[in-house]
Motif scaffolding. Structure first.
Motif, PDB file in Angstrom:
ATOM      1  N   HIS A  82     -19.626  -0.089 -27.787  1.00 13.33           N
ATOM      2  CA  HIS A  82     -20.483  -1.273 -27.942  1.00 13.33           C
ATOM      3  C   HIS A  82     -21.088  -1.320 -29.347  1.00 13.33           C
ATOM      4  O   HIS A  82     -21.089  -2.363 -30.002  1.00 13.33           O
ATOM      5  CB  HIS A  82     -21.574  -1.232 -26.862  1.00 13.33           C
ATOM      6  N   HIS A  83     -21.592  -0.181 -29.797  1.00 19.52           N
ATOM      7  CA  HIS A  83     -22.197  -0.121 -31.133  1.00 19.52           C
ATOM      8  C   HIS A  83     -21.127   0.077 -32.205  1.00 19.52           C
ATOM      9  O   HIS A  83     -21.062  -0.674 -33.186  1.00 19.52           O
ATOM     10  CB  HIS A  83     -23.225   1.026 -31.162  1.00 19.52           C
ATOM     11  N   GLY A  84     -20.267   1.049 -31.989  1.00 18.86           N
ATOM     12  CA  GLY A  84     -19.309   1.431 -33.027  1.00 18.86           C
ATOM     13  C   GLY A  84     -18.170   0.452 -33.229  1.00 18.86           C
ATOM     14  O   GLY A  84     -17.645   0.334 -34.344  1.00 18.86           O
ATOM     15  N   LYS A  85     -17.775  -0.250 -32.176  1.00 22.45           N
ATOM     16  CA  LYS A  85     -16.654  -1.200 -32.291  1.00 22.45           C
ATOM     17  C   LYS A  85     -17.130  -2.655 -32.257  1.00 22.45           C
ATOM     18  O   LYS A  85     -16.813  -3.440 -33.141  1.00 22.45           O
ATOM     19  CB  LYS A  85     -15.638  -0.978 -31.164  1.00 22.45           C
ATOM     20  N   HIS A  86     -17.863  -3.031 -31.208  1.00 22.30           N
ATOM     21  CA  HIS A  86     -18.251  -4.447 -31.076  1.00 22.30           C
ATOM     22  C   HIS A  86     -19.282  -4.851 -32.133  1.00 22.30           C
ATOM     23  O   HIS A  86     -19.072  -5.806 -32.880  1.00 22.30           O
ATOM     24  CB  HIS A  86     -18.785  -4.728 -29.660  1.00 22.30           C
ATOM     25  N   HIS A  87     -20.393  -4.133 -32.189  1.00 23.34           N
ATOM     26  CA  HIS A  87     -21.437  -4.486 -33.163  1.00 23.34           C
ATOM     27  C   HIS A  87     -20.884  -4.376 -34.586  1.00 23.34           C
ATOM     28  O   HIS A  87     -21.092  -5.262 -35.423  1.00 23.34           O
ATOM     29  CB  HIS A  87     -22.650  -3.566 -32.964  1.00 23.34           C
ATOM     30  N   GLN A  88     -20.154  -3.294 -34.840  1.00 20.64           N
ATOM     31  CA  GLN A  88     -19.532  -3.126 -36.162  1.00 20.64           C
ATOM     32  C   GLN A  88     -18.576  -4.286 -36.465  1.00 20.64           C
ATOM     33  O   GLN A  88     -18.506  -4.763 -37.600  1.00 20.64           O
ATOM     34  CB  GLN A  88     -18.764  -1.795 -36.213  1.00 20.64           C
ATOM     35  N   GLY A  89     -17.861  -4.735 -35.451  1.00 20.00           N
ATOM     36  CA  GLY A  89     -16.919  -5.846 -35.640  1.00 20.00           C
ATOM     37  C   GLY A  89     -17.625  -7.119 -36.068  1.00 20.00           C
ATOM     38  O   GLY A  89     -17.147  -7.842 -36.958  1.00 20.00           O
ATOM     39  N   TYR A  90     -18.765  -7.404 -35.456  1.00 17.77           N
ATOM     40  CA  TYR A  90     -19.529  -8.598 -35.846  1.00 17.77           C
ATOM     41  C   TYR A  90     -20.021  -8.484 -37.289  1.00 17.77           C
ATOM     42  O   TYR A  90     -20.018  -9.464 -38.037  1.00 17.77           O
ATOM     43  CB  TYR A  90     -20.726  -8.803 -34.899  1.00 17.77           C
ATOM     44  N   VAL A  91     -20.460  -7.283 -37.667  1.00 17.26           N
ATOM     45  CA  VAL A  91     -20.915  -7.063 -39.050  1.00 17.26           C
ATOM     46  C   VAL A  91     -19.753  -7.312 -40.022  1.00 17.26           C
ATOM     47  O   VAL A  91     -19.895  -8.023 -41.022  1.00 17.26           O
ATOM     48  CB  VAL A  91     -21.469  -5.626 -39.215  1.00 17.26           C
TER      49      VAL A  91
END
Ligand code: ZN
Length: 201
Positions: free
Chosen positions: A27-36
């Protein structure tokens, strides 16, 4: 001045057994990072490049030609707000001014909990449940996809992510169980109280 993924405010395994390190890793490492990453690519070389996240959200909200920028900027903001809306050994009840205000505006803390859970469970598809302050009154709201309260004359105090990526590895389709666990064991009332104090100062 590219945006960077903010660190989680706790270790990846700190919310176990309620939210697994595996979920937070994705959630943090892939999804949130992806939005950034998406946001940085989308604003590169545009007049939004040197704006703050809040400025980008407000500047692109409701503009059909900037939907992708809005979605990614709002998702970056929403997720950072969500990480802080939880803490290890969270749950319980708020105290002080926020507790009084919840009682005044919802009738009781239990009534607030029911409304908040219903908002999260009732959001069709992906989205968010929120506790917001609007014109001096506390409200529970829900938003679709990346939508957030910042450009709707509402001050967010707390949020719960109800995208499947937030809970599917741990709860599969049982979103109501995730929402109940969020309220019972994860919610960070210190964070909400600090937001409330800032908003009413
Ligand atoms: Zn999410």
């Amino acid at each position: 001045m590219a945006f960077e993924l903010p660190n989680l405010p706790y270790d990846q395994n700190a919310l176990e057994p309620h939210i697994s390190a595996n979920t937070l890793s994705f959630h943090h490492g892939k999804h949130h990072q992806g939005y950034v990453n998406n946001l940085n690519n989308l604003i590169k070389g545009t007049d939004l490049e040197n704006k703050s996240l809040e400025e980008i959200i407000k500047a692109t909200a409701g503009d059909p030609s900037k939907v992708a920028i809005f979605n990614n900027a709002a998702q970056v903001w929403n997720h950072t707000f969500y990480w802080h809306s939880m803490k290890p050994n969270g749950g319980g009840q708020p105290t002080g001014a926020l507790a009084e205000k919840i009682k005044a505006d919802f009738g009781s803390f239990e009534a607030f909990k029911e409304q908040f859970k219903a908002a999260g469970v009732g959001q069709f598809g992906s989205g968010w449940a929120w506790l917001v302050l609007e014109n001096g009154t506390l409200k529970v709201t829900k938003t679709l996809n990346a939508e957030n309260p910042l450009h709707q004359n509402q001050i967010p105090l707390l949020t719960m992510d109800v995208w499947e990526h937030a809970y599917y590895l741990d709860y599969q389709n049982r979103r109501p169980d995730y929402a109940q666990t969020f309220l019972d064991h994860l919610v960070n009332w210190d964070f909400a109280a600090a937001n409330f104090a800032k908003a009413t100062a």
